[in-house]
Design a protein around this motif. Structure first.
Motif, PDB file in Angstrom:
ATOM      1  N   SER A  13       0.831  -1.212   0.000  1.00  0.00           N
ATOM      2  CA  SER A  13       0.000   0.000   0.000  1.00  0.00           C
ATOM      3  C   SER A  13       0.863   1.260   0.000  1.00  0.00           C
ATOM      4  CB  SER A  13      -0.936   0.009   1.211  1.00  0.00           C
ATOM      5  OG  SER A  13      -0.207   0.045   2.430  1.00  0.00           O
ATOM      6  N   LEU A  14       1.967   1.234   0.733  1.00  0.00           N
ATOM      7  CA  LEU A  14       2.857   2.401   0.777  1.00  0.00           C
ATOM      8  C   LEU A  14       3.558   2.607  -0.566  1.00  0.00           C
ATOM      9  CD1 LEU A  14       4.445   1.958   4.328  1.00  0.00           C
ATOM     10  CD2 LEU A  14       2.847   3.744   3.604  1.00  0.00           C
ATOM     11  N   VAL A  15       4.007   1.513  -1.171  1.00  0.00           N
ATOM     12  CA  VAL A  15       4.695   1.618  -2.466  1.00  0.00           C
ATOM     13  C   VAL A  15       3.752   2.175  -3.523  1.00  0.00           C
ATOM     14  CG1 VAL A  15       5.705   0.291  -4.351  1.00  0.00           C
ATOM     15  CG2 VAL A  15       6.396  -0.173  -2.004  1.00  0.00           C
ATOM     16  N   ILE A  16       2.518   1.667  -3.553  1.00  0.00           N
ATOM     17  CA  ILE A  16       1.551   2.129  -4.549  1.00  0.00           C
ATOM     18  C   ILE A  16       1.202   3.601  -4.330  1.00  0.00           C
ATOM     19  CG2 ILE A  16      -0.852   1.887  -5.303  1.00  0.00           C
ATOM     20  CD1 ILE A  16      -0.556  -1.125  -4.850  1.00  0.00           C
ATOM     21  N   ALA A  17       1.036   4.000  -3.069  1.00  0.00           N
ATOM     22  CA  ALA A  17       0.646   5.383  -2.776  1.00  0.00           C
ATOM     23  C   ALA A  17       1.773   6.373  -3.051  1.00  0.00           C
ATOM     24  CB  ALA A  17       0.197   5.494  -1.324  1.00  0.00           C
ATOM     25  N   LEU A  18       3.012   5.972  -2.763  1.00  0.00           N
ATOM     26  CA  LEU A  18       4.139   6.902  -2.890  1.00  0.00           C
ATOM     27  C   LEU A  18       4.765   6.907  -4.288  1.00  0.00           C
ATOM     28  CD1 LEU A  18       5.905   6.258   0.541  1.00  0.00           C
ATOM     29  CD2 LEU A  18       4.745   8.351  -0.165  1.00  0.00           C
ATOM     30  N   SER A  19       4.466   5.899  -5.085  1.00  0.00           N
ATOM     31  CA  SER A  19       5.082   5.812  -6.418  1.00  0.00           C
ATOM     32  C   SER A  19       4.824   7.045  -7.289  1.00  0.00           C
ATOM     33  CB  SER A  19       4.601   4.549  -7.139  1.00  0.00           C
ATOM     34  OG  SER A  19       5.141   3.406  -6.528  1.00  0.00           O
ATOM     35  N   PRO A  20       3.582   7.580  -7.339  1.00  0.00           N
ATOM     36  CA  PRO A  20       3.371   8.785  -8.167  1.00  0.00           C
ATOM     37  C   PRO A  20       4.207   9.972  -7.720  1.00  0.00           C
ATOM     38  CG  PRO A  20       1.272   7.754  -7.627  1.00  0.00           C
ATOM     39  CD  PRO A  20       2.310   7.064  -6.805  1.00  0.00           C
ATOM     40  N   VAL A  21       4.405  10.123  -6.415  1.00  0.00           N
ATOM     41  CA  VAL A  21       5.225  11.226  -5.904  1.00  0.00           C
ATOM     42  C   VAL A  21       6.670  11.064  -6.350  1.00  0.00           C
ATOM     43  CG1 VAL A  21       5.981  12.463  -3.839  1.00  0.00           C
ATOM     44  CG2 VAL A  21       3.705  11.436  -3.903  1.00  0.00           C
ATOM     45  N   LEU A  22       7.182   9.849  -6.252  1.00  0.00           N
ATOM     46  CA  LEU A  22       8.569   9.580  -6.646  1.00  0.00           C
ATOM     47  C   LEU A  22       8.746   9.688  -8.158  1.00  0.00           C
ATOM     48  CD1 LEU A  22       9.290   6.555  -4.279  1.00  0.00           C
ATOM     49  CD2 LEU A  22       9.830   8.972  -3.920  1.00  0.00           C
ATOM     50  N   ASP A  23       7.753   9.200  -8.914  1.00  0.00           N
ATOM     51  CA  ASP A  23       7.825   9.311 -10.372  1.00  0.00           C
ATOM     52  C   ASP A  23       7.814  10.772 -10.801  1.00  0.00           C
ATOM     53  OD1 ASP A  23       7.887   6.587 -10.603  1.00  0.00           O
ATOM     54  OD2 ASP A  23       5.744   6.370 -11.040  1.00  0.00           O
ATOM     55  N   ASN A  24       7.032  11.565 -10.106  1.00  0.00           N
ATOM     56  CA  ASN A  24       6.980  12.998 -10.415  1.00  0.00           C
ATOM     57  C   ASN A  24       8.331  13.652 -10.164  1.00  0.00           C
ATOM     58  OD1 ASN A  24       5.752  15.434 -11.160  1.00  0.00           O
ATOM     59  ND2 ASN A  24       5.230  15.920  -9.042  1.00  0.00           N
ATOM     60  N   ALA A  25       8.996  13.238  -9.083  1.00  0.00           N
ATOM     61  CA  ALA A  25      10.322  13.794  -8.773  1.00  0.00           C
ATOM     62  C   ALA A  25      11.352  13.377  -9.826  1.00  0.00           C
ATOM     63  CB  ALA A  25      10.767  13.332  -7.388  1.00  0.00           C
ATOM     64  N   LYS A  26      11.216  12.152 -10.344  1.00  0.00           N
ATOM     65  CA  LYS A  26      12.161  11.663 -11.352  1.00  0.00           C
ATOM     66  C   LYS A  26      12.044  12.413 -12.670  1.00  0.00           C
ATOM     67  CE  LYS A  26      12.010   6.922  -9.548  1.00  0.00           C
ATOM     68  NZ  LYS A  26      11.524   5.546  -9.832  1.00  0.00           N
ATOM     69  N   THR A  27      10.826  12.822 -13.001  1.00  0.00           N
ATOM     70  CA  THR A  27      10.592  13.423 -14.325  1.00  0.00           C
ATOM     71  C   THR A  27      10.363  14.928 -14.270  1.00  0.00           C
ATOM     72  OG1 THR A  27       8.208  12.972 -14.143  1.00  0.00           O
ATOM     73  CG2 THR A  27       9.582  11.280 -15.172  1.00  0.00           C
ATOM     74  N   VAL A  28      10.502  15.532 -13.078  1.00  0.00           N
ATOM     75  CA  VAL A  28      10.238  16.960 -12.953  1.00  0.00           C
ATOM     76  C   VAL A  28      11.164  17.754 -13.883  1.00  0.00           C
ATOM     77  CG1 VAL A  28      11.836  17.244 -11.015  1.00  0.00           C
ATOM     78  CG2 VAL A  28       9.963  18.875 -11.326  1.00  0.00           C
ATOM     79  N   GLY A  29      10.596  18.650 -14.647  1.00  0.00           N
ATOM     80  CA  GLY A  29      11.363  19.485 -15.565  1.00  0.00           C
ATOM     81  C   GLY A  29      11.582  18.856 -16.925  1.00  0.00           C
ATOM     82  N   LEU A  30      11.439  17.537 -17.025  1.00  0.00           N
ATOM     83  CA  LEU A  30      11.652  16.857 -18.302  1.00  0.00           C
ATOM     84  C   LEU A  30      10.379  16.774 -19.123  1.00  0.00           C
ATOM     85  CD1 LEU A  30      13.928  13.892 -17.119  1.00  0.00           C
ATOM     86  CD2 LEU A  30      14.623  16.092 -18.104  1.00  0.00           C
ATOM     87  N   ILE A  31       9.257  16.528 -18.439  1.00  0.00           N
ATOM     88  CA  ILE A  31       7.978  16.406 -19.130  1.00  0.00           C
ATOM     89  C   ILE A  31       7.185  17.705 -19.052  1.00  0.00           C
ATOM     90  CG2 ILE A  31       5.778  15.160 -19.169  1.00  0.00           C
ATOM     91  CD1 ILE A  31       7.267  12.727 -18.074  1.00  0.00           C
ATOM     92  N   SER A  32       7.118  18.283 -17.867  1.00  0.00           N
ATOM     93  CA  SER A  32       6.399  19.546 -17.682  1.00  0.00           C
ATOM     94  C   SER A  32       7.052  20.335 -16.564  1.00  0.00           C
ATOM     95  CB  SER A  32       4.918  19.292 -17.369  1.00  0.00           C
ATOM     96  OG  SER A  32       4.805  18.584 -16.146  1.00  0.00           O
ATOM     97  N   LEU A  33       6.851  21.637 -16.580  1.00  0.00           N
ATOM     98  CA  LEU A  33       7.371  22.491 -15.516  1.00  0.00           C
ATOM     99  C   LEU A  33       6.345  22.556 -14.393  1.00  0.00           C
ATOM    100  CD1 LEU A  33       8.883  25.473 -17.556  1.00  0.00           C
ATOM    101  CD2 LEU A  33      10.052  23.461 -16.627  1.00  0.00           C
ATOM    102  N   PRO A  34       6.750  22.257 -13.156  1.00  0.00           N
ATOM    103  CA  PRO A  34       5.808  22.265 -12.028  1.00  0.00           C
ATOM    104  C   PRO A  34       5.215  23.652 -11.784  1.00  0.00           C
ATOM    105  CG  PRO A  34       7.863  21.173 -11.461  1.00  0.00           C
ATOM    106  CD  PRO A  34       8.090  21.875 -12.762  1.00  0.00           C
TER     107      PRO A  34
END
Length: 281
Positions: free
Chosen positions: A199-220
């Motif tokens: 449950s923790l991995v599933i819930a936190l994965s979007p946050v971590l994925d967002n950190a990995k791709t920040v600035g590459l796909i869209s500007l926050p």
């Protein structure tokens, strides 16, 4: 004469302007947001052509957004002018209360879910905010704390709601496995260790994925707002790095806290599953 003097004192105390220029400036500034409704009109027309039945909800949603943002804009302007710690805490607790209620609604089958979510969000965001203030990353003023707290609370709300719902659903699916572990002498923590991790991995994965791709796909949003406001891109990325750090910290603490607070509702004092919690769909 006294009445005019009292009005001046009231305006001076709350930093209100002496004329209606502020209202004209506000209405003047709303021209572009109103013009941007053109894209919503396109969405409404497409919804009608496709028989989606979303036209009324689209109109209602955008009207509500206009109203809520306008009101909160005036409220924030008032709070910023006060420069009072009490208003900061009041605003923060209001955001946590709304977030706790919303996350609890997502995990509606978790007993006292709204209180569990609210306490978890409060713990995660308060601790993260405390560290940032102690390290002098942000000054403890309304102009900094309220927007930063809003970002953390909003993110923690989503992660906490997903964690609680997923944990309850996973335990329900693997009810026999958990009961077997309990019968063999495992504690509730040991018996649900895999479900908690999942449950923790599933819930936190979007946050971590967002950190990995920040600035590459869209500007926050924070970075975009600074750049559009005239700040240097280098200054904007510095703030965005801080934002990503605090979102990961607050979300992780809040989600883990929610798993601990869920256990009393999932198990009896005799370390048995509360079957009524898992009987509903």
């Amino acid at each position: 004469m006294n009445m005019n003097k009292n009005m001046v004192d009231f305006q001076s105390q709350f930093h209100l302007p002496m004329d209606w220029d502020w209202l004209f400036e506000f209405l003047k500034g709303m021209v572009k947001p109103v013009a941007a409704l053109a894209v919503v009109l396109i969405a409404v027309i497409l919804s009608f052509m496709q028989n989606l039945g979303l036209e009324k909800e689209m109109v209602y949603s955008i009207f509500r957004a206009f109203l809520q943002l306008s009101v909160i804009g005036f409220v924030l302007q008032f709070i910023f002018n006060q420069d009072n710690t009490g208003w900061i805490l009041l605003s923060y607790l209001f955001m946590v209360s709304v977030a706790g209620y919303t996350a609890g609604q997502r995990a509606k089958h978790v007993p006292r879910g709204k209180y569990v979510a609210g306490a978890s969000i409060l713990a995660g965001t308060a601790l993260t905010m405390f560290v940032l203030v102690v390290l002098n990353v942000f000054p403890f003023t309304p102009r900094y704390i309220i927007p930063v707290a809003g970002m953390m609370v909003g993110n923690a709300m989503t992660v906490t709601g997903v964690t609680m719902k997923r944990l309850r659903d996973d335990i329900k699916i693997q009810l026999n496995l958990v009961e077997t572990a309990l019968a063999l002498g495992a504690t509730p923590r040991q018996a649900t260790l895999e479900q908690v991790k999942r449950s923790l991995v599933i819930a936190l994965s979007p946050v971590l994925d967002n950190a990995k791709t920040v600035g590459l796909i869209s500007l926050p949003g924070a970075m975009t707002g600074l750049i559009m406001g005239g700040a240097s891109p280098l200054e904007a990325i510095q703030l965005q790095i801080i934002v990503m750090n605090m979102l990961i910290g607050a979300s992780t603490i809040s989600s883990i806290m929610s798993t601990y607070l869920c256990w009393p509702a999932f198990f009896t004092k005799a370390y048995q599953l509360e079957t009524k919690v898992f009987s509903s769909d």
